[in-house]
Design a protein around this motif. Structure first.
Motif, PDB file in Angstrom:
ATOM      1  N   PHE A   1       7.213  -2.550   7.941  1.00 25.84           N
ATOM      2  CA  PHE A   1       8.528  -2.144   8.443  1.00 25.84           C
ATOM      3  C   PHE A   1       8.474  -0.750   9.052  1.00 25.84           C
ATOM      4  O   PHE A   1       9.080  -0.495  10.096  1.00 25.84           O
ATOM      5  CB  PHE A   1       9.555  -2.183   7.305  1.00 25.84           C
ATOM      6  N   ALA A   2       7.745   0.164   8.399  1.00 26.85           N
ATOM      7  CA  ALA A   2       7.658   1.537   8.898  1.00 26.85           C
ATOM      8  C   ALA A   2       7.012   1.563  10.287  1.00 26.85           C
ATOM      9  O   ALA A   2       7.511   2.216  11.213  1.00 26.85           O
ATOM     10  CB  ALA A   2       6.847   2.393   7.924  1.00 26.85           C
ATOM     11  N   LEU A   3       5.911   0.819  10.441  1.00 24.72           N
ATOM     12  CA  LEU A   3       5.227   0.783  11.735  1.00 24.72           C
ATOM     13  C   LEU A   3       6.130   0.184  12.807  1.00 24.72           C
ATOM     14  O   LEU A   3       6.185   0.681  13.934  1.00 24.72           O
ATOM     15  CB  LEU A   3       3.932  -0.038  11.628  1.00 24.72           C
ATOM     16  N   THR A   4       6.857  -0.881  12.427  1.00 25.26           N
ATOM     17  CA  THR A   4       7.754  -1.515  13.396  1.00 25.26           C
ATOM     18  C   THR A   4       8.822  -0.537  13.847  1.00 25.26           C
ATOM     19  O   THR A   4       9.102  -0.399  15.048  1.00 25.26           O
ATOM     20  CB  THR A   4       8.427  -2.750  12.764  1.00 25.26           C
ATOM     21  N   ALA A   5       9.433   0.183  12.873  1.00 29.33           N
ATOM     22  CA  ALA A   5      10.501   1.130  13.207  1.00 29.33           C
ATOM     23  C   ALA A   5       9.975   2.228  14.119  1.00 29.33           C
ATOM     24  O   ALA A   5      10.607   2.594  15.123  1.00 29.33           O
ATOM     25  CB  ALA A   5      11.069   1.725  11.919  1.00 29.33           C
ATOM     26  N   ALA A   6       8.774   2.735  13.805  1.00 31.82           N
ATOM     27  CA  ALA A   6       8.205   3.809  14.620  1.00 31.82           C
ATOM     28  C   ALA A   6       7.930   3.308  16.034  1.00 31.82           C
ATOM     29  O   ALA A   6       8.219   3.992  17.025  1.00 31.82           O
ATOM     30  CB  ALA A   6       6.913   4.312  13.970  1.00 31.82           C
ATOM     31  N   THR A   7       7.368   2.076  16.139  1.00 29.39           N
ATOM     32  CA  THR A   7       7.035   1.550  17.457  1.00 29.39           C
ATOM     33  C   THR A   7       8.292   1.275  18.269  1.00 29.39           C
ATOM     34  O   THR A   7       8.289   1.407  19.494  1.00 29.39           O
ATOM     35  CB  THR A   7       6.220   0.251  17.318  1.00 29.39           C
ATOM     36  N   ALA A   8       9.388   0.913  17.574  1.00 30.38           N
ATOM     37  CA  ALA A   8      10.627   0.587  18.275  1.00 30.38           C
ATOM     38  C   ALA A   8      11.174   1.797  19.030  1.00 30.38           C
ATOM     39  O   ALA A   8      11.960   1.650  19.964  1.00 30.38           O
ATOM     40  CB  ALA A   8      11.656   0.067  17.283  1.00 30.38           C
ATOM     41  N   LEU A   9      10.748   3.002  18.641  1.00 28.68           N
ATOM     42  CA  LEU A   9      11.255   4.211  19.292  1.00 28.68           C
ATOM     43  C   LEU A   9      10.540   4.491  20.618  1.00 28.68           C
ATOM     44  O   LEU A   9      11.032   5.283  21.422  1.00 28.68           O
ATOM     45  CB  LEU A   9      11.082   5.415  18.355  1.00 28.68           C
TER      46      LEU A   9
ATOM     47  N   LEU B   1       5.855  -9.861  16.464  1.00 25.68           N
ATOM     48  CA  LEU B   1       4.660  -9.326  15.810  1.00 25.68           C
ATOM     49  C   LEU B   1       4.975  -8.948  14.371  1.00 25.68           C
ATOM     50  O   LEU B   1       4.173  -9.192  13.464  1.00 25.68           O
ATOM     51  CB  LEU B   1       4.143  -8.102  16.572  1.00 25.68           C
ATOM     52  N   MET B   2       6.181  -8.400  14.146  1.00 24.04           N
ATOM     53  CA  MET B   2       6.550  -8.029  12.788  1.00 24.04           C
ATOM     54  C   MET B   2       6.567  -9.277  11.898  1.00 24.04           C
ATOM     55  O   MET B   2       6.012  -9.282  10.799  1.00 24.04           O
ATOM     56  CB  MET B   2       7.922  -7.360  12.787  1.00 24.04           C
ATOM     57  N   LEU B   3       7.187 -10.351  12.413  1.00 19.39           N
ATOM     58  CA  LEU B   3       7.225 -11.589  11.631  1.00 19.39           C
ATOM     59  C   LEU B   3       5.807 -12.111  11.378  1.00 19.39           C
ATOM     60  O   LEU B   3       5.469 -12.531  10.266  1.00 19.39           O
ATOM     61  CB  LEU B   3       8.049 -12.647  12.374  1.00 19.39           C
ATOM     62  N   ALA B   4       4.972 -12.070  12.419  1.00 15.34           N
ATOM     63  CA  ALA B   4       3.604 -12.577  12.276  1.00 15.34           C
ATOM     64  C   ALA B   4       2.841 -11.764  11.239  1.00 15.34           C
ATOM     65  O   ALA B   4       2.083 -12.310  10.427  1.00 15.34           O
ATOM     66  CB  ALA B   4       2.884 -12.535  13.623  1.00 15.34           C
TER      67      ALA B   4
ATOM     68  N   ILE C   1       4.158  -4.550   2.947  1.00 16.81           N
ATOM     69  CA  ILE C   1       5.428  -4.909   3.595  1.00 16.81           C
ATOM     70  C   ILE C   1       6.161  -3.643   4.041  1.00 16.81           C
ATOM     71  O   ILE C   1       6.673  -3.563   5.155  1.00 16.81           O
ATOM     72  CB  ILE C   1       6.299  -5.731   2.625  1.00 16.81           C
ATOM     73  N   PHE C   2       6.149  -2.623   3.185  1.00 15.69           N
ATOM     74  CA  PHE C   2       6.782  -1.357   3.547  1.00 15.69           C
ATOM     75  C   PHE C   2       6.120  -0.763   4.785  1.00 15.69           C
ATOM     76  O   PHE C   2       6.780  -0.334   5.734  1.00 15.69           O
ATOM     77  CB  PHE C   2       6.688  -0.383   2.364  1.00 15.69           C
TER      78      PHE C   2
ATOM     79  N   THR D   1       3.220  -2.587  -5.931  1.00 17.78           N
ATOM     80  CA  THR D   1       2.109  -3.525  -5.753  1.00 17.78           C
ATOM     81  C   THR D   1       1.569  -3.410  -4.329  1.00 17.78           C
ATOM     82  O   THR D   1       2.205  -2.844  -3.438  1.00 17.78           O
ATOM     83  CB  THR D   1       2.574  -4.967  -5.989  1.00 17.78           C
ATOM     84  N   VAL D   2       0.370  -3.997  -4.161  1.00 19.36           N
ATOM     85  CA  VAL D   2      -0.271  -3.931  -2.846  1.00 19.36           C
ATOM     86  C   VAL D   2       0.591  -4.642  -1.810  1.00 19.36           C
ATOM     87  O   VAL D   2       0.770  -4.174  -0.690  1.00 19.36           O
ATOM     88  CB  VAL D   2      -1.669  -4.570  -2.918  1.00 19.36           C
ATOM     89  N   ALA D   3       1.145  -5.792  -2.201  1.00 14.14           N
ATOM     90  CA  ALA D   3       1.949  -6.571  -1.253  1.00 14.14           C
ATOM     91  C   ALA D   3       3.160  -5.771  -0.808  1.00 14.14           C
ATOM     92  O   ALA D   3       3.488  -5.713   0.374  1.00 14.14           O
ATOM     93  CB  ALA D   3       2.376  -7.883  -1.898  1.00 14.14           C
ATOM     94  N   LYS D   4       3.824  -5.099  -1.778  1.00 15.59           N
ATOM     95  CA  LYS D   4       5.010  -4.312  -1.418  1.00 15.59           C
ATOM     96  C   LYS D   4       4.637  -3.151  -0.504  1.00 15.59           C
ATOM     97  O   LYS D   4       5.354  -2.833   0.440  1.00 15.59           O
ATOM     98  CB  LYS D   4       5.683  -3.787  -2.691  1.00 15.59           C
ATOM     99  N   ARG D   5       3.490  -2.528  -0.808  1.00 11.17           N
ATOM    100  CA  ARG D   5       3.031  -1.429   0.040  1.00 11.17           C
ATOM    101  C   ARG D   5       2.834  -1.922   1.470  1.00 11.17           C
ATOM    102  O   ARG D   5       3.259  -1.300   2.438  1.00 11.17           O
ATOM    103  CB  ARG D   5       1.711  -0.882  -0.512  1.00 11.17           C
TER     104      ARG D   5
END
Lengths: 327, 292
Positions: A12-20, A180-183, A8-9, A2-6
């Motif tokens: 998380f992906a953007l957050t993980a990439a930015t965390a590096l 930001l991830m939570l927001a 949310i995924f 679904t769009v919502a799952k996409r």
């Protein structure tokens, strides 16, 4: 999927990439600029909920941001509240202010809301700046209740300065990223959830929506209150990141900058404000060379986008996709 | 009695200045449903053009005023062609034009800042001397401002009520589609209204700067006040706006006398917020029946 799952995924992906990022570059300037980017993006994702999703033309978002920043600073300065507690408390204070403003504009429409919220922000600014009576009188000089023109400083921090020494800014980077991830998750939940559906229904067919029991007032008040939480939290993070809170947080230039982010990215979309914030922070960085002409450049970008591309960059992508589907 | 005369005199001067800048905004909103956020920058532009013509070119005051009104009128026309016309068909016109004019205002204001610099300068158009009533001095400048404002109001009333253009403007404001069906070229009406509002902005910018001096960002506060007056009167209501301007001018003078200058704007805005909560469509605005 679904769009919502996409979404949310993707979040998380953007957050993980930015965390590096801090592992790749240790340049302090880049890290602190990115923290600032997280703060502004938090504000615009929440503002977008009011402006784009609910369609309420409120300009009070900087006042809510300021409420969060000031509440944090004042709790720390007057009551020595630890910042870790002061920040959520400040976010709740922003929610309270927002609900009051929301109640004041409930019966108004369109441009009246814009003017009223602008006027409220201006009143708060004037009260802060014009208050010259000393509330306390510390050795550093007279201190009005709201800090006056100078504002607050030395109200405490999150404790990373003593823990990590000169590397404290990296800790703030991760705090900002987590917030930001939570927001962003929160705004996805609103846009793709019942509240977003309610507003979509109210927009598409107000008569039918209301006869099905969707109360415009109720949902407007909800969106005012909910969107203020992370806006206030962003203000609180701003306070601990810079260690100073003054009337500059009310400035019209900042309001314009943030409004441009939403317009450039695309109002009412999930990823538009984030995209717009990234584009404008980069453009701002690029225009640093031309210094004085920066505001003119910003104004021109705003006009060009509203006139030529009113749906923003996110709209550009969507129209191409739908055009392909139409073929 | 002297205090009373003083309060009334300064209140009427304030009201006259507000009225001139408010009329332009109310006209534009009434006919286009457009809140012109670049109005403040137009005020500053008018003040600076008058300043430039009178000091750098050394021409008499009347040339300065005329040049300012023409240039700001052209700026209003440019705003119509650059921003308003391409966006008119859009569904979110009110929101989009609001944002677009914020951008235009920023560009204009910073342009003035680049050209004339950030230092405040005095407006050369300034009458010396004062009229003495009892123990009260009323500067001739204030009397000039009131006279110009009244003349302007009469001219606008004549234009709206007695000329073909005025009738076209009123018709367009009442019902855009019906006016168009009756053969009114609404595009031209919009262009005229924006040009007129620009010229009025120049005039009020000159008046304001003759009392408080010129600064590139001088337009922000008067514009917000003008908007507040429009909102109190009911957006787009020209004659309501004029009366509201004088009422708020007097009120501001009274608050300034009783509580001090620094709180006048804040209290004014609080009153306005209260009025809006009580009457969301403004004091003189017709109650729009919105069932949804």
């Amino acid at each position: 999927v679904t769009v919502a799952k996409r979404d949310i995924f993707l979040c998380f992906a953007l957050t993980a990439a930015t965390a590096l990022v801090p592992l790749v570059t240790g340049t302090r300037y880049i890290i602190t600029q990115m923290t600032l980017f997280f703060i502004w993006t938090m504000v615009v994702t929440q503002w977008n909920l009011v402006l784009g999703v609910a369609g309420i033309f409120s300009l009070a978002q900087m006042a809510l941001f300021a409420a969060g920043a000031y509440a944090t600073a004042m709790l720390g300065y007057y009551f020595a509240v630890p910042m870790i507690l002061a920040m959520p408390a400040a976010a709740l204070a922003a929610v309270f202010v927002s609900v009051v403003i929301g109640l004041a504009c409930l019966r108004l429409r369109g441009p009246y809301v814009a003017l009223l919220t602008l006027a409220i922000a201006q009143v708060i600014y004037l009260i802060v700046v014009n208050d010259t009576e000393c509330f306390t009188n510390p050795p550093s000089g007279c201190m009005p209740l709201f800090g006056g023109v100078r504002g607050f400083s030395r109200f405490g921090d999150l404790g990373f300065r003593s823990l990590l020494g000169s590397k404290w800014y990296i800790a703030h980077f991760y705090v900002g990223l987590a917030m930001l991830m939570l927001a962003t998750l929160f705004s996805i939940a609103i846009i793709r959830g019942p509240l977003g559906l309610a507003f979509q229904a109210l927009r598409d067919n107000p008569g039918y929506a209301m006869s099905r029991g969707i109360s415009k007032f109720k949902y407007q008040l909800w969106v005012f209150g909910l969107s203020a939480f992370f806006t206030g939290l962003a203000g609180a993070l701003y306070a601990v990141q810079f260690g100073v809170v003054g009337p500059i947080v009310f400035s019209l230039a900042t309001l314009l900058f943030l409004l441009s982010m939403i317009v450039v990215g695309g109002m009412g979309t999930v990823w538009g404000p984030l995209l717009g914030a990234a584009v404008l922070m980069l453009a701002d960085e690029g225009m640093r060379e031309i210094g004085d002409w920066r505001d003119i450049g910003l104004g021109l970008i705003l006009v060009l986008f509203v006139v030529l591309l009113p749906k923003g960059l996110a709209g550009l992508r969507l129209t191409q996709v739908s055009a392909k589907r139409g073929e | 009695v002297d205090v009373l005369v003083q309060i009334v005199a300064s209140g009427l001067t304030l009201g006259a200045m507000y009225a001139v800048s408010t009329v332009g905004l109310a006209l534009v909103y009434g006919s286009l449903n457009m809140l012109n956020m670049s109005h403040g920058a137009l005020l500053a532009l008018g003040g600076y053009v008058c300043f430039y013509v009178m000091t750098a070119l050394g021409l008499p005051a009347i040339a300065g005023v005329a040049a300012a009104m023409i240039i700001c009128g052209l700026a209003g026309l440019a705003i119509y062609h650059i921003a308003a016309r391409p966006m008119l068909p859009s569904r979110n016109f009110e929101t989009q034009i609001f944002i677009a004019t914020i951008g235009i205002g920023t560009v204009l204001e910073n342009f003035i800042l680049r050209v004339f610099g950030p230092q405040p300068v005095a407006q050369p158009l300034n009458l010396k001397g004062a009229l003495v009533i009892g123990g009260v001095h009323i500067p001739n400048q204030n009397i000039l401002i009131m006279a110009v404002a009244v003349a302007m109001m009469v001219a606008i009333a004549f234009l709206l009520n007695r000329t073909r253009t005025g009738r076209a403007i009123r018709a367009t404001a009442q019902n855009r589609d019906a006016a168009q069906l009756m053969g009114i070229r609404i595009g031209r009406v919009y262009a005229k209204v924006l040009a007129l509002s620009g010229a009025l902005a120049a005039l009020s910018g000159i008046m304001i700067s003759s009392l408080s001096g010129l600064l590139p960002n001088m337009g922000g506060d008067p514009m917000l006040k003008a908007f507040v007056i429009c909102v109190v009167a009911g957006l787009g209501n020209v004659f309501g706006a004029v009366s509201a301007a004088f009422v708020l001018g007097l009120l501001e003078a009274i608050i300034q006398y009783l509580l001090g200058v620094q709180y006048s704007f804040a209290i004014l805005l609080l009153i306005v917020i209260a009025v809006l909560i009580w009457r969301p469509y403004g004091l003189f605005g017709k109650q729009q029946v919105v069932r949804l």
